[in-house]
Design a protein around this motif. Sequence first.
Motif, short mmCIF file in Angstrom:
data_model
loop_
_atom_site.label_atom_id
_atom_site.label_comp_id
_atom_site.label_asym_id
_atom_site.label_seq_id
_atom_site.Cartn_x
_atom_site.Cartn_y
_atom_site.Cartn_z
N GLU A 11 -2.12 10.99 -13.37
CA GLU A 11 -1.00 11.35 -12.50
C GLU A 11 -0.79 10.29 -11.43
N ALA A 12 -1.87 9.75 -10.91
CA ALA A 12 -1.78 8.72 -9.87
C ALA A 12 -1.10 7.47 -10.42
N VAL A 13 -1.50 7.04 -11.59
CA VAL A 13 -0.90 5.85 -12.21
C VAL A 13 0.59 6.08 -12.44
N GLU A 14 0.94 7.28 -12.89
CA GLU A 14 2.35 7.62 -13.11
C GLU A 14 3.12 7.54 -11.79
N GLN A 15 2.56 8.10 -10.72
CA GLN A 15 3.22 8.05 -9.41
C GLN A 15 3.32 6.61 -8.90
N LEU A 16 2.27 5.84 -9.09
CA LEU A 16 2.27 4.45 -8.62
C LEU A 16 3.31 3.61 -9.34
N THR A 17 3.58 3.96 -10.60
CA THR A 17 4.55 3.21 -11.39
C THR A 17 5.97 3.43 -10.88
N GLY A 18 6.27 4.66 -10.48
CA GLY A 18 7.65 4.97 -10.11
C GLY A 18 7.95 5.00 -8.63
N ASN A 19 6.98 4.73 -7.78
CA ASN A 19 7.19 4.85 -6.34
C ASN A 19 6.63 3.66 -5.59
N ASN A 20 7.13 3.49 -4.39
CA ASN A 20 6.64 2.43 -3.51
C ASN A 20 5.87 3.08 -2.36
N PHE A 21 4.55 3.09 -2.46
CA PHE A 21 3.71 3.73 -1.45
C PHE A 21 3.23 2.70 -0.44
N ASP A 22 2.93 3.21 0.75
CA ASP A 22 2.38 2.37 1.81
C ASP A 22 0.87 2.44 1.85
N LEU A 23 0.30 3.52 1.27
CA LEU A 23 -1.15 3.71 1.33
C LEU A 23 -1.56 4.80 0.33
N VAL A 24 -2.77 4.68 -0.20
CA VAL A 24 -3.33 5.68 -1.11
C VAL A 24 -4.60 6.26 -0.48
N VAL A 25 -4.70 7.58 -0.46
CA VAL A 25 -5.94 8.27 -0.08
C VAL A 25 -6.54 8.77 -1.39
N LEU A 26 -7.71 8.27 -1.73
CA LEU A 26 -8.28 8.46 -3.06
C LEU A 26 -9.66 9.08 -3.02
N LEU A 65 -9.76 11.11 9.19
CA LEU A 65 -8.84 10.62 8.16
C LEU A 65 -7.54 10.14 8.79
N LYS A 66 -6.98 10.91 9.70
CA LYS A 66 -5.72 10.54 10.35
C LYS A 66 -5.88 9.22 11.12
N THR A 67 -7.00 9.08 11.81
CA THR A 67 -7.27 7.86 12.57
C THR A 67 -7.39 6.66 11.64
N GLU A 68 -8.08 6.87 10.51
CA GLU A 68 -8.27 5.77 9.55
C GLU A 68 -6.94 5.38 8.90
N ILE A 69 -6.11 6.35 8.58
CA ILE A 69 -4.79 6.05 8.00
C ILE A 69 -3.97 5.22 8.99
N LYS A 70 -3.95 5.64 10.24
CA LYS A 70 -3.20 4.90 11.26
C LYS A 70 -3.75 3.49 11.40
N ARG A 71 -5.06 3.35 11.43
CA ARG A 71 -5.68 2.03 11.58
C ARG A 71 -5.28 1.10 10.43
N VAL A 72 -5.38 1.61 9.20
CA VAL A 72 -5.07 0.79 8.03
C VAL A 72 -3.58 0.43 7.98
N ASP A 89 -1.52 0.25 10.57
CA ASP A 89 -1.27 -0.70 11.65
C ASP A 89 -1.69 -2.10 11.24
N LYS A 90 -2.86 -2.20 10.60
CA LYS A 90 -3.36 -3.51 10.14
C LYS A 90 -2.40 -4.10 9.11
N LYS A 91 -1.90 -3.27 8.19
CA LYS A 91 -0.98 -3.72 7.16
C LYS A 91 0.31 -4.25 7.80
N SER A 92 0.83 -3.56 8.80
CA SER A 92 2.08 -4.00 9.42
C SER A 92 1.88 -5.28 10.23
#
Length: 124
Positions: free
Chosen positions: A36-51, A107-114, A116-119
């Motif tokens: 399902e993840a591969v299918e979603q990754l193929t059709g969408n443009n995500f900013d981050l994955v929580v795995l 998790l929320k803090t880590e998402i924001k950190r990652v 922010d680093k990406k931007s």
Amino acid sequence: MAKLLVVDDEANIRLLYSQELSDEGYEVVTAASTAEAVEQLTGNNFDLVVLDIKLKNESGIELLQQIVKERHELPVILSTAFSCYKDDFSAWLADGYVVKSSDLQELKTEIKRVLDKKSRIKAG
């Protein structure tokens, strides 16, 4: 608004993460398996994955390796109930690592950190 893909085999975790992260202003899409993840990754443009690392009979680490190989610019945060994976060299490919908890602040803090680093990297 950042778009996140949450990959976890536990329906309750997917629902909790989806609700909590949506409340934080993120657009959240979920997947219950690597297929399902591969299918979603193929059709969408995500900013981050929580795995999740352990997905029923599948390995989140293998999906992480595939993402790093095919979409190296897409950050991944590993989320697991087992802290022992932090010492696994394969897990070091991830941009972040969070041990699951009923309190999602880490998790929320880590998402924001990652994100922010990406931007900052994008801004160059």
